[in-house]
Design an enzyme around this catalytic site. Structure first.
Site, PDB file in Angstrom:
ATOM      1  CB  SER A 116      -0.973  -0.033   1.189  1.00  0.00           C
ATOM      2  OG  SER A 116      -1.993   0.929   1.037  1.00  0.00           O
ATOM      3  CD  GLU A 214      -2.619  -2.731  -3.994  1.00  0.00           C
ATOM      4  OE1 GLU A 214      -3.769  -3.005  -3.584  1.00  0.00           O
ATOM      5  OE2 GLU A 214      -1.878  -1.911  -3.424  1.00  0.00           O
ATOM      6  CG  HIS A 279      -5.384  -2.538  -0.271  1.00  0.00           C
ATOM      7  ND1 HIS A 279      -4.505  -2.104  -1.231  1.00  0.00           N
ATOM      8  CD2 HIS A 279      -5.165  -1.778   0.826  1.00  0.00           C
ATOM      9  CE1 HIS A 279      -3.783  -1.102  -0.739  1.00  0.00           C
ATOM     10  NE2 HIS A 279      -4.161  -0.894   0.495  1.00  0.00           N
TER      11      HIS A 279
END
Length: 309
Positions: A116, A214, A279
Site C-alpha cells: 500500500s 493494485e 488489499h
C-alpha cells in the site's frame, strides 16, 4: 532492468523489528500480529514510536522524524534480520528522504515487508539500496491477523522461499491480454507509483519489468488519472508484462476492468488480472526485484530464484 540483491531468509529465533512509517497503528491489532510472529518462533521488537499519533495530522503515526528514526535504527541494528511494517495508510513519502541511505546500504541487505503506502519505500529500497523487498501482508493488518492463506504464504516466503518459486493467482480469471513475458518484478500501489514520478532518486521507467499494480478506495477517474500519468510520462514504455491485483473499495470492478483494458491493452504485453496481491482478502506475498516469468494464460508468476537467499 537488473535483478536486485536478495536478503537472507529468516530462521527460527530471528529478531524482527516492527515499524510504522505511515499511518497510526491500532494497538489491539498490533498485539494480535505480534502473537502470530511469536508463534512462528520469531522475536519481534516494536520500534519506540509505532503507537504514536501526530498531534495535528491524525493520519500520521507520529512525526516524520520519529518514523524515519525508527526505521533507520531498526535497519542499522546488526541484531535485526527483518524490518516489517505495521500498516500503510499515508506518510511514507514524507519520511523517505529523511533516511540515511548511505547508512542503510552499509548495514547490508535485510528483509523488508509492507504494501500500500509502503510502495514509496519499496521503490526507495530498490533504487537507493538495490535490494529485493517483499510486497505482502503487514503485522497489524486485518488480513494478516485473520486470513490463513495470507499468513501461510508470507511464512513460507520468509522461511522456505524455495517452496513458493511458482506463485499462482488462484483467481481463474482469463487474461486481459494473453501471453508470456519475463522481467524483474516491481510495482505496488498505482496511486503511489504515480505520485513518485519526478521525485529525487525515483526510477525513470519500468522498462524491462513485470509490473504489479493494485489500489484501494479510488474512483475510476482517479485510477484513470494515475494510469494516464504513467503513460504520458513514458514510465510504462518497455514494460514486459503487467500483473493486476486487488481494487478493493474502488468503483464497481466491471468499470475498473474496462478502464484497465483501455489504458493497458495497447501496450502489447501480457496482462493478467485478479492475481491475488494487495488489499484483497488472503493477499499473496510478491517479491520485488527478482527476475521472473509471467504466464498470463495460466495465471502464474515463476521466480528464477527464491525471493530470499
Amino acid at each position: 532492468m537488473k535483478a536486485l540483491t536478495r536478503p537472507t531468509r529468516l530462521a527460527p529465533g530471528a529478531r524482527v523489528a516492527v515499524v510504522a512509517p505511515s499511518g497510526p497503528v491500532p494497538e489491539e491489532r498490533l498485539a494480535a500480529g505480534l502473537d502470530i510472529l511469536r508463534g512462528w518462533d520469531l522475536d519481534p521488537v516494536v520500534a519506540p514510536h509505532v503507537l504514536d499519533r501526530h498531534p495535528e495530522f491524525t493520519y500520521l503515526a507520529g512525526s516524520d522524524a520519529d518514523r524515519a528514526a525508527d526505521l533507520q535504527t531498526a535497519w542499522c541494528d546488526p541484531d535485526v534480520a527483518a524490518v516489517l511494517c505495521a500498516r500503510g495508510g499515508y506518510g511514507a513519502q514524507r519520511m523517505v528522504d529523511l533516511l540515511d541511505w548511505d547508512a542503510i546500504r552499509a548495514a547490508g541487505p535485510k528483509v523488508f515487508l509492507g504494501f500500500s503506502d509502503i510502495t514509496a519505500l519499496h521503490e526507495a529500497f530498490a533504487n537507493r539500496a538495490g535490494l529485493v523487498t517483499l510486497h505482502g501482508p503487514m503485522v497489524a493488518a486485518v488480513d494478516f491477523i485473520k486470513n490463513t492463506r495470507a499468513q501461510e504464504h508470507l511464512r513460507a516466503t520468509l522461511f522456505e522461499p524455495e517452496t513458493v518459486r511458482v506463485i499462482e493467482s488462484g483467481g481463474g480469471a482469463p487474461p486481459l491480454v494473453p501471453g508470456r513475458a519475463t522481467g524483474v518484478v516491481l510495482g505496488g500501489c498505482l496511486s503511489l507509483l504515480a505520485a513518485d514520478l519526478g521525485t529525487p532518486h525515483a526510477r525513470t521507467s519500468a522498462r524491462g519489468g513485470l509490473l504489479c499494480l493494485e489500489d484501494v478506495g479510488e474512483e475510476t477517474y482517479r485510477l484513470d488519472r494515475a494510469l494516464t500519468q504513467l503513460l504520458r510520462a513514458g514510465w510504462l514504455d518497455g514494460v514486459t508484462g503487467i500483473l493486476l491485483g486487488s481494487w478493493a473499495r474502488c468503483s464497481p470492478y466491471e468499470h475498473v476492468r474496462t478502464l484497465l483494458t483501455d489504458r493497458l491493452a495497447g501496450l502489447g504485453v501480457p496482462v493478467v488480472e485478479e492475481f491475488g496481491f494487495g488489499h484483497g482478502e488472503g493477499a499473496l506475498t510478491i517479491p520485488f526485484g527478482v527476475r521472473a516469468e509471467l504466464d498470463a494464460d495460466a495465471g502464474t508468476l515463476t521466480l528464477e530464484e527464491p525471493a530470499l537467499a
